[in-house]
Each structure stands twice: as C-alpha cells, then as structure tokens.
Design a protein around this motif. Structure first.
Motif, mmCIF file in Angstrom:
data_model
loop_
_atom_site.group_PDB
_atom_site.id
_atom_site.type_symbol
_atom_site.label_atom_id
_atom_site.label_comp_id
_atom_site.label_asym_id
_atom_site.label_seq_id
_atom_site.Cartn_x
_atom_site.Cartn_y
_atom_site.Cartn_z
ATOM 1 N N ALA A 97 68.717 68.694 50.874
ATOM 2 C CA ALA A 97 68.274 69.343 49.625
ATOM 3 C C ALA A 97 68.191 70.862 49.815
ATOM 4 O O ALA A 97 68.643 71.632 48.952
ATOM 5 C CB ALA A 97 66.922 68.787 49.206
ATOM 6 N N GLU A 98 67.633 71.275 50.950
ATOM 7 C CA GLU A 98 67.495 72.722 51.179
ATOM 8 C C GLU A 98 68.857 73.391 51.294
ATOM 9 O O GLU A 98 69.058 74.516 50.848
ATOM 10 C CB GLU A 98 66.668 72.971 52.454
ATOM 11 N N CYS A 99 69.788 72.676 51.904
ATOM 12 C CA CYS A 99 71.136 73.227 52.046
ATOM 13 C C CYS A 99 71.762 73.431 50.661
ATOM 14 O O CYS A 99 72.358 74.481 50.386
ATOM 15 C CB CYS A 99 71.972 72.270 52.897
ATOM 16 N N LEU A 100 71.587 72.453 49.791
ATOM 17 C CA LEU A 100 72.137 72.585 48.439
ATOM 18 C C LEU A 100 71.458 73.736 47.687
ATOM 19 O O LEU A 100 72.127 74.532 47.010
ATOM 20 C CB LEU A 100 71.969 71.263 47.676
ATOM 21 N N ALA A 101 70.134 73.840 47.846
ATOM 22 C CA ALA A 101 69.395 74.914 47.150
ATOM 23 C C ALA A 101 69.907 76.279 47.624
ATOM 24 O O ALA A 101 70.043 77.214 46.828
ATOM 25 C CB ALA A 101 67.903 74.781 47.419
ATOM 26 N N ALA A 102 70.180 76.385 48.921
ATOM 27 C CA ALA A 102 70.574 77.686 49.486
ATOM 28 C C ALA A 102 72.040 78.017 49.199
ATOM 29 O O ALA A 102 72.487 79.134 49.468
ATOM 30 C CB ALA A 102 70.331 77.678 50.993
ATOM 31 N N TYR A 103 72.765 77.053 48.679
ATOM 32 C CA TYR A 103 74.208 77.258 48.450
ATOM 33 C C TYR A 103 74.460 78.320 47.379
ATOM 34 O O TYR A 103 75.455 79.034 47.416
ATOM 35 C CB TYR A 103 74.836 75.916 48.029
ATOM 36 N N MET A 104 73.528 78.421 46.429
ATOM 37 C CA MET A 104 73.735 79.347 45.314
ATOM 38 C C MET A 104 73.234 80.754 45.682
ATOM 39 O O MET A 104 72.164 80.895 46.277
ATOM 40 C CB MET A 104 72.983 78.863 44.060
#
Ligand SMILES: NC(=O)c1ccc[n+]([C@@H]2O[C@H](COP(=O)([O-])OP(=O)(O)OC[C@H]3O[C@@H](n4cnc5c(N)ncnc54)[C@H](O)[C@@H]3O)[C@@H](O)[C@H]2O)c1
Ligand SMILES: O=C(O)C[C@H](O)C(=O)O
Ligand SMILES: [Mg+2]
Length: 544
Positions: A459-466
């Motif tokens: 989840a954190e990886c996806l959040a940081a993608y943007m």
C-alpha cells in the motif's frame, strides 16, 4: 514440429476471438508453431495477452470490471467450453485426485471464488468463475505470471439466487448453498489438496460473501500462502487513495489521523478498509493502545440500516469496533440508524467512501451536504463495482461538490471537462493496483505467508508512486497503462518486507541467503527478469 504449411489462422480471425473465451493456457509444446488447428486456441491465448498488455487501458474494462460482471451474469448462456477447475460440493473426498489430474505441472497463482458475492451483483453461483478468470488475466498482463501457471477455480456449493435455481441453462448445482461445518469442510479439502500438490502456490480468495470472507481469512492466513483480495487488496488501495487525498490538500501524509471519514458499506471490503485505515492512523500516532483507540473515532460507518452505533441490536462483530458511542453520537446530533445524508451533514467529513454496492447511493442531497466538508478538497470514493453500482459518477461529484473534489471510482469512468481548460480527474481506485504485485512479490520471495507488513508495504509503495505535482492536480492513482511498472515496484516492496520479516525462503535458484544480499535496485531487476512476456511464433506465413 508442426507443419508450417498446414492450416494457418489469420490475425483478423484471432482478433475476433473474444478475450473471455480464450484459454489462459498457451500451448505447452515448446516446439509447436501454433498452426495446427488444435493448437490455435492455445496460441490465440498468447496473442490475446500480447494484445491485452499492449492495449491494457482499452481492454482492462473488457477482461475486468465492468464487462466481466456482465459476462458473469450471463455465463451459463455464453458458455462454450470450461476454463479452470470446478469443485462441487458433490466432489467431497475426491478433490485431491482431481487436483492431481490438472495437466499443468506447476501452478503459481490460483484465484478461487464460491460465487457468493460477485462484484456488487450478488450471488451468481458457478457463473462467478468469470471473476477468477478476469483477475488471472490481470496477473498475466500486469504481474507477468506465466499463463500456463495460473488456475481459476470455482467452488460450487450451490447458490441462493432463486433466478439461477430455476434457470434451465444454469451450469452449477441447483441447490441452496452449503453452510456451516459442511461448507468449511469443502473449502478445507480444497485448500489441503492444492497445497499438497503445489506447496508454493498462492491462493487469492475473491468475491466470497463477507459472512465467510473474514472467517476463511483468519482460518488460513497463518497456515497457507493466501490472502483475500476484497478485504486486504482493497484496504491497501483505499489507504493509498486516502493518503493521496491528504496530500492533495497540500498537507503532509502524517495529517492522515486527523481526517474524518464516512464509510458507506460495512461488508468484507468496507470493514477491510476500516481496519487497515485505523491501524495506519494508529501507527502514525505512535502505535500505542491510546493511539489505536483515538484513531477509531475518525470513522463513521453507515450500512443498510444507517449509522452503526453501540445501540444497534445484533451488531455484526466485525463492525462492532467502529460502532459510535451512543452519547457521543447524540452530542453530534446523530443516533443509531441515522441516514447517510444526516451523517454527512453533521460530521462534515473529509472523505466519503462507498463500498455499499448500491448504485447512486451518493444522491444529490448527500453530495450537497458534502459541500460543507471541513476539508479544502473533499474526497469522494465511489468504489463499488461494476459501473452501475458506483455510488455516484464523477460528473455528479464534480458538479455538485465542486471542482476541487478528489474523485475515485472502482470501475473506470472518463475524466470530466470542468471548462476553462480544467479537468476533473477520475481515478480508478481498484484493487487491481495491488493484488498482482502482492501475488508476484509473495511468489518471488517464497514467503511462507502473506503478512500484514507485506500488505502495508504494498500500500505504501502505491501511495508513494504518485508525485506531489500529480497529487495536487487530483491524480491520486496511476494510469492503468503503467500497471506493469507499478506491479513490479509493489512486488519489490513486498519482497523487501518479506526479507525484513525473515519470512522469505527464496524462489528457484534465488535462495533466502541470496535474496538477503540484494539491494533495492537488485530486487527490482530480479522481479523484472521473472516477469513473463508473450512471445509467440509467426502465425501467418506468406508464400514467396
Ligand atoms: N474498488 C475496489 O477495488 C473494490 C474492492 C472490493 C469490493 N468492491 C465493491 O464494494 C462493494 C461491496 O463489496 P463487499 O464485499 O463489501 O459487499 P458486502 O455485500 O459484503 O457489503 C455491502 C455492505 O453495504 C451495506 N449497504 C447496503 N445497502 C446500503 C445502503 N443503502 N447504505 C449504506 N450501506 C449499505 C451492507 O449493509 C453491507 O454492509 C461491491 O460493489 C464490490 O464490487 C470494490
Ligand atoms: O473486481 C474488481 O473490480 C474489484 C473488486 O475485487 C470487487 O470485488 O469489486
Ligand atoms: Mg472482488
């Protein structure tokens, strides 16, 4: 080797094969050129994946939500030939032999459903197999799982859908669903059989009614490599979206515990999101018991019977931790069973999140009430699927709540033209951004189980993608055209966490010791090198 001059198939013919009718198993004969009629469909599959990967934005809405929902609703009438495995309640005692009869030597990913809650379409019985097929199509396209190693599974324990029980075309058992210990015995037997034959397989539970979703997750999650996508995948995607909504207000992510969140829907998805969001807030507040308690007060949960408070009779134990205290609710001008519009009016939330399966639930009145949100950029997440079940459309959200709204939906919608060159971004908040990476990361780490930490890392990886710029423009989820790259990064984050938690046992020649030596960049390359890409022989030969 097959004769190149024998019957060949044209690309036009191949394109005419609907993706949903194409087997996910390419031909296992390495020398086959795909030009024998019997192998055409196998190679059509590789071809279909090439088309799907190259045009994912265009085709995802066909193999996945919303079209897959339509396919499931009509599956018995559309049926041409079986795909995947069907285990029926009548196969009790035989499942081990059935599994050993499956022709693929290795299976990496299974998506299993019992068809009891397909998207927001209810109990579709055996017809729910389309969901397992669609999810695995994304495993191939986004995560590069070899299509010979995926297995869609339907566990047919009957259906409580009266229409299907009376439909002469219905393909499944025409009896009411098994329940209780008998039901559990069927699922237990299935799990034991697949993990006996393929000890390293990962089983994704999909679209089980919430009554069983949580129980099965608790029963198996410390024993097998499994997860429930609706509970855990959705939670991760929602957390990423919620963190995006905080950043979109120009605030740091650490302000997340201050967000007031109204959730409509307290089923497998809603409760999954609530539990994960509360834990994330608590961690940000210092990870103490007090932090956990205080985080709980940021949520107001409304289900089919209105606001859930401690005054509710026969309260669902999974919803109990989120029930508002009666006195406190009264102080806010609310009561047990208050309607969604009343709750939004009184709470003035930062986020209104729908996982109710009720299309149009965010009415004009509800959205009007959200205009009084205390947030500078209220967020509307209409996450129910398929399209007709979305709680509202992006047009409704932007036109009623305002241009600065942050909008996400479970099924794809077009961006909204706000005039004067401004765009209202419609983000697709769907667990497709996480489940392929969770599965791939688990596979390549060889982790024994799928831990909360691995899911949080995803989840954190996806959040940081943007980037900050994107988020400030209201883009909180990436475009689906980058799903292969996102999946690679999510898988790398999952592997890293599995190594840190000492769960990683390695995969093939990459043993646990070798894995521990890898840098972050090495892990990304390791993931990339293990992603399958379709390469298929020339199908049409020109006579010179
Ligand atoms: N976007 C995604 O990635 C994603 C992921 C999982 C599920 N979903 C969608 O979420 C929806 C719900 O899934 P689920 O598994 O939680 O289903 P569920 O049947 O377990 O739960 C539905 C919940 O909605 C509540 N509800 C019904 N009518 C309501 C109303 N009028 N107002 C408020 N709440 C109401 C029910 O009481 C129940 O708590 C489905 O449409 C599903 O497709 C989306
Ligand atoms: O299947 C989807 O599109 C998302 C989710 O798993 C759902 O059940 O709606
Ligand atoms: Mg689902």
């Amino acid at each position: 080797m097959a004769n190149a001059a024998s019957s060949s198939i044209s690309q036009t013919e191949l394109l005419a094969i609907p993706l949903h009718l194409v087997l996910p198993l390419p031909c296992s004969e390495s020398e086959c050129l795909g030009i024998n009629r019997e192998h055409i469909l196998c190679h059509a599959s590789s071809y279909a994946f090439l088309v799907l990967i190259a045009n994912i934005e265009e085709y995802a809405p066909i193999v996945y939500t919303p079209t897959v929902g339509l396919v499931c609703q009509n599956y018995s009438g559309l049926f041409r030939r079986p795909r995947g495995m069907y285990f029926s309640a009548e196969d009790r005692g035989e499942m081990m032999s059935m599994v050993y009869n499956w022709p693929a030597e290795q299976v990496d990913m299974i998506v299993v459903t019992d068809g009891s809650r397909i998207l927001g379409l209810g109990d579709l019985g055996v017809q729910g197999i389309g969901i397992a097929i669609g999810k695995l199509d994304l495993y191939v396209a986004a995560a590069g799982i070899n299509p010979q190693r995926v297995l869609p599974v339907m566990i047919d324990v009957g259906t409580n859908n009266e229409k299907l029980l009376n439909d002469p075309l219905y393909l499944g058992l025409q009896e009411h669903r098994l329940d209780g210990e008998e039901y559990l015995a069927v699922i237990d037997e299935f799990m034991e059989a697949v993990f006996t034959r393929w000890p390293h397989v990962i089983v994704q539970f999909e679209d089980f009614q919430s009554k069983w979703a949580f129980k099965l997750l608790q029963r198996y999650r410390n024993m097998y490599r499994m997860f429930n996508d609706d509970v855990q995948g959705t939670a991760g995607v929602a957390i990423a979206g919620l963190l995006g909504a905080v950043r979109a207000q120009g605030r740091p992510m650490i302000d997340f515990p201050k967000m007031k969140i109204v959730v409509a829907g307290a089923g497998s998805a809603g409760i999954g999101v609530l539990n994960a969001a509360r834990k994330t807030m608590a961690r940000m507040l210092g990870d103490t018991d007090i932090a956990f308690e205080s985080a709980g007060s940021q949520f107001w949960v409304v289900d089919a019977n209105g606001l859930i408070t401690e005054g509710r009779e026969k309260i669902d134990p999974d919803a109990l931790p989120f029930a508002r205290k009666i006195k406190e609710a009264n102080r806010q001008g609310l009561r047990e069973g208050a309607s969604l519009v009343e709750v939004v009016r009184q709470v003035k939330p930062d986020v209104l999140l729908g996982l109710s399966a009720v299309g149009g639930l965010f009415t004009k009145e509800v959205l009007e009430a959200l205009k009084d949100s205390t947030s500078t950029r209220p967020a509307v997440f209409a996450m129910s699927n398929p399209t007709k079940n979305a709680e509202c459309t992006p047009d409704e959200a932007f036109s009623i709540v305002g241009d600065s709204t942050i909008f996400a939906s479970g099924s794809p919608f077009k961006d909204v033209d706000l005039g004067n060159g401004h765009i209202g971004h419609c983000n697709q908040g769907n667990n497709m951004y996480l489940f392929p990476g969770i599965g791939l990361g688990t596979l390549l780490s060889g982790s024994r189980i799928i831990s909360d930490g691995m899911l949080q890392a995803a989840a954190e990886c996806l959040a940081a993608y943007m980037t900050d710029k994107e988020v400030l423009e209201g883009i909180i989820f990436p475009s689906i055209s980058s799903i292969r790259d996102i999946t690679k990064q999510v898988a790398a984050a999952v592997i890293k966490e599995a190594i840190e938690e000492d769960l990683a046992e390695g995969y093939r020649e990459m043993d646990a010791r070798e894995l521990r030596k890898l840098s972050h960049e090495d892990i990304e390359s390791y993931v990339e090198n293990n992603m399958w890409s379709p390469e298929y022989p020339v199908l049409v030969y020109k006579e010179d």
